[in-house]
Each structure stands twice: as structure tokens, then as C-alpha cells.
Design a protein around this motif. Sequence first.
Motif, short mmCIF file in Angstrom:
data_model
loop_
_atom_site.label_atom_id
_atom_site.label_comp_id
_atom_site.label_asym_id
_atom_site.label_seq_id
_atom_site.Cartn_x
_atom_site.Cartn_y
_atom_site.Cartn_z
N CYS A 60 0.80 -1.23 0.00
CA CYS A 60 0.00 0.00 0.00
C CYS A 60 0.83 1.27 0.00
O CYS A 60 0.45 2.26 -0.64
N ALA A 61 1.93 1.28 0.70
CA ALA A 61 2.65 2.54 0.93
C ALA A 61 3.87 2.69 0.03
O ALA A 61 3.86 3.41 -0.97
N PHE A 62 4.92 2.02 0.38
CA PHE A 62 6.19 2.19 -0.33
C PHE A 62 6.90 0.85 -0.29
O PHE A 62 7.50 0.49 0.71
N PRO A 63 6.79 0.04 -1.35
CA PRO A 63 7.36 -1.31 -1.33
C PRO A 63 8.80 -1.35 -0.85
O PRO A 63 9.61 -0.48 -1.17
N ARG B 233 9.92 -2.00 8.70
CA ARG B 233 9.16 -3.02 9.42
C ARG B 233 8.74 -2.54 10.81
O ARG B 233 7.76 -3.01 11.36
N SER B 234 9.49 -1.60 11.35
CA SER B 234 9.10 -1.01 12.64
C SER B 234 8.06 0.08 12.45
O SER B 234 7.09 0.18 13.21
N ALA B 235 8.22 0.87 11.40
CA ALA B 235 7.34 2.03 11.18
C ALA B 235 5.94 1.65 10.75
O ALA B 235 5.00 2.41 10.96
N PRO C 196 11.79 17.15 13.32
CA PRO C 196 13.24 17.16 13.02
C PRO C 196 14.12 16.73 14.18
O PRO C 196 15.10 16.01 13.99
N LEU C 197 13.81 17.14 15.41
CA LEU C 197 14.67 16.82 16.55
C LEU C 197 14.58 15.34 16.94
O LEU C 197 15.48 14.82 17.59
N LYS C 198 13.49 14.69 16.56
CA LYS C 198 13.32 13.29 16.94
C LYS C 198 13.67 12.33 15.80
O LYS C 198 13.90 11.14 16.02
N ARG C 199 13.68 12.85 14.60
CA ARG C 199 13.76 11.98 13.43
C ARG C 199 15.03 11.13 13.41
O ARG C 199 15.00 9.94 13.10
N THR C 200 16.16 11.74 13.75
CA THR C 200 17.43 11.00 13.65
C THR C 200 17.51 9.83 14.62
O THR C 200 18.24 8.87 14.37
N ALA C 201 16.76 9.89 15.72
CA ALA C 201 16.82 8.83 16.72
C ALA C 201 15.67 7.82 16.58
O ALA C 201 15.53 6.93 17.40
N SER C 202 14.87 7.95 15.53
CA SER C 202 13.72 7.06 15.37
C SER C 202 13.84 6.25 14.09
O SER C 202 14.72 6.50 13.25
N ALA C 203 12.93 5.28 13.95
CA ALA C 203 12.91 4.47 12.73
C ALA C 203 12.67 5.34 11.50
O ALA C 203 13.23 5.10 10.43
N VAL C 204 11.86 6.38 11.68
CA VAL C 204 11.55 7.28 10.57
C VAL C 204 12.81 7.91 9.98
O VAL C 204 12.90 8.16 8.78
N GLY C 205 13.81 8.14 10.83
CA GLY C 205 15.03 8.78 10.36
C GLY C 205 15.82 7.93 9.37
O GLY C 205 16.69 8.44 8.66
N HIS C 206 15.57 6.62 9.32
CA HIS C 206 16.28 5.73 8.40
C HIS C 206 15.52 5.55 7.09
O HIS C 206 15.97 4.78 6.22
N CYS D 18 8.74 7.75 1.58
CA CYS D 18 8.20 6.54 2.21
C CYS D 18 7.38 6.91 3.45
O CYS D 18 6.29 6.40 3.66
N VAL D 19 7.94 7.81 4.28
CA VAL D 19 7.24 8.23 5.50
C VAL D 19 5.92 8.90 5.13
O VAL D 19 4.88 8.68 5.78
N LEU D 20 5.94 9.69 4.08
CA LEU D 20 4.72 10.38 3.65
C LEU D 20 3.65 9.38 3.23
O LEU D 20 2.48 9.51 3.58
N MET D 21 4.05 8.35 2.48
CA MET D 21 3.08 7.33 2.06
C MET D 21 2.58 6.50 3.24
O MET D 21 1.43 6.08 3.26
N LEU D 22 3.43 6.30 4.24
CA LEU D 22 2.99 5.61 5.46
C LEU D 22 1.91 6.44 6.17
O LEU D 22 0.94 5.90 6.70
#
Length: 368
Positions: free
Chosen positions: A234-237, A260-262, A276-286, A291-295
Amino acid sequence: VRADRCGRPERPRTRTMDPSKITPEMMAFAQKQMANMTPEQMAQMQKMAASMGGAGMPPGAAEQMKNMTAEDMKRAAAEMSNMDADTLKNQYSAAMNQQKAAADYALRGAEQLKKDGNKLVGEGKYSEAIEKYMRVKNNLKDDTSPNARALRTSCMLNMSLCFNKTERFNSAVSECTEVLRGDGRSLKAYYRRGQAYLHKKAYREAVADLRRAVKLAPGDETVAAELERAVDECAFPAKFVGAVAEGKNTSAHDAVRALRSAVFLGLDELLDEAEPLKRTASAVGHLPEACVLMLAFSAAPVSLQTPYQRAGLTPALYASWMEKHAPEEVASAADATLDAFEAKRGEKDAAAIAAAEKVRRATRLLFP
């Protein structure tokens, strides 16, 4: 007004009177009322019997009343007036005992049909099993006792499994939807309907159902795997995630693990991790921003169209398009989709309206 566990107004429950509680005076009063009824009142009584489905009445009584004319009703009232109260009470008691015996017999037969159906499922004979389960569903449709309702629901869920196995996905959706009308927290109904939607390529509906299933059974690896598969479609293969990740100084392996986590994050959680301040330490940052937008779109109600739906593309084709285009173009396509939704949204779709605002905010965070 009392509500059921799904938040809907609870229907009034019709209770069957214990024959031992009926007194001669009560029967005499009923006789008198019947004798004095007008044709209009008789007709109203027929309507009430039909709407009650015969609850609390002797077997077949409601069906008979629906087919009786006003003259038939008057004749029945006259016959009752010639009986003494004890005779009427004994007849009513006998009829209710007969009804209970018939219901018990039907329930035992239904239990055996379910066992036969389960055996056929174990042998891979899904079409034959459906016939057994359908008989249980039809035979118990008028029995509102807890045991009958539980058995009927169980067979409907088993049917949904068989329908999925025989690729009759619309029928699987129908059975699960009927179960969910009575039990909005049925794990199997959400899971199997999600599977059916996935096979129908109704990816948004599949993700919505499987997300609910994961919430009901957070530790179930089978349910979680099916949600991953649905989001992947559905989102981003995942294959595109790995390819795009190389340009973000992130390994393909780490990006797929992050995906798989997100997939289990709700829209609010995705929005929080996109800061922005949280992104680097989260699954989203990778993950690639696209992809995040489609999620985020996949986590919204299905009435909020996605960019790939608006473009008339499959999720895989749209992922390929995003991979080849500049971030500004990806953000612009998302904004255009949200603009189109807001231009024709229904005021009643409050959940989708709120989700659209959150997706818009996510777009700004991901593509400043």
C-alpha cells in the motif's frame, strides 16, 4: 440509554416469561383484553409479533399471527374466552417446553455440523466445509440465546477462512462484516477481512483492518506479518526503500528494518517521529521522506485518497515515480491530493478531515 461495547445504543432485550410465574388472574386478564380488541388493535398485535421475531412466544406462534386475518384473530380470541385460566396456562407451559426442546435439538445438531465442517477444513475440503457452516448459520438465525449466537459467529468466521482459501474474497468480506456488526472487537474478523481485502488489491482497507487486528493482538507475529505485507503493497514497497536509502547514507538493510518497525505506527506517532529533533533517533530517520509520507497516507481513513490513487497508479509504480522525481514534486503531488480532498470532503467525515490536516503537517515536516 445503555450502549454495547462498540458504543452503539443497546437494543431492548425481550424476556421470555417463566410459565410458572403466570397466575390464573393474569390469564383471565389476557383473555378479557383479547376479547375486547378492535380489528385495528389486532392488526397492531400482528405487527408487534412480527417485529419481535416470536421472542417469548410458543413455537410458530409469531409466524401464524403474521398470516392471520382480522377474522382469524377474533375467532382465536373467542376460543380463548371459552377456556379456563388453568387450561390456558398449561397449554402455554407445554408450548414453551416444546420450544425449548426444539431449540436444544437444533443447537446439538448445529454443534455436530460445526464439528463436521472443522474436520473437512482439516482435510482441505473447504467448499464442503462452507456448506456445513452455512447450514449452522441458517439454522440458528432465529435463536438469540448466547450459546447459539456464539456458535453461529464461530461458523461465520470459519466460513470466512474457507472463502479466503477458495478465493471467494467478496464472500469472506461479507461474513466478517456481519460478525463485526455484532462484535466490533473480533480479532479473526478483522484479520480475515484484511486478508480478503489484500487479495482484492483493496490495500487501504486491508491496512485499516490489519492495524485493528494488531492492536487487538499486539504479540501475534502472524497478524503483524500480514500487516507488514499490506503496508508493503500500500505505501512504499520495501524493494524501493532499499534503493532510495543508499542516497541517505543509510544501508538498505537498516532502511528495510526501519520500515518493518514504522508500519505499526499510527498517524499521530508518525507525525511525532517526523519532528526534526526526533527523526534521527527514530525508525523514521532511516527511511526516505517519500516513504514516510506514504505511510502517513496509509494510516489515514480510507476515504482520504492517496496520491497514487489520484494518479491512477499502483503503489509500486508510484513508488518508482517518487524515486525518480525531486522532493519538491513529491510534496507538490501530496498537497494536490489533499487539496482535492478538501474541495469535495463531506462535513460528516470528521476522522478523515482531521487525518488530512495531520498528513498536511507531515508533508511540511518532511519537505520543508
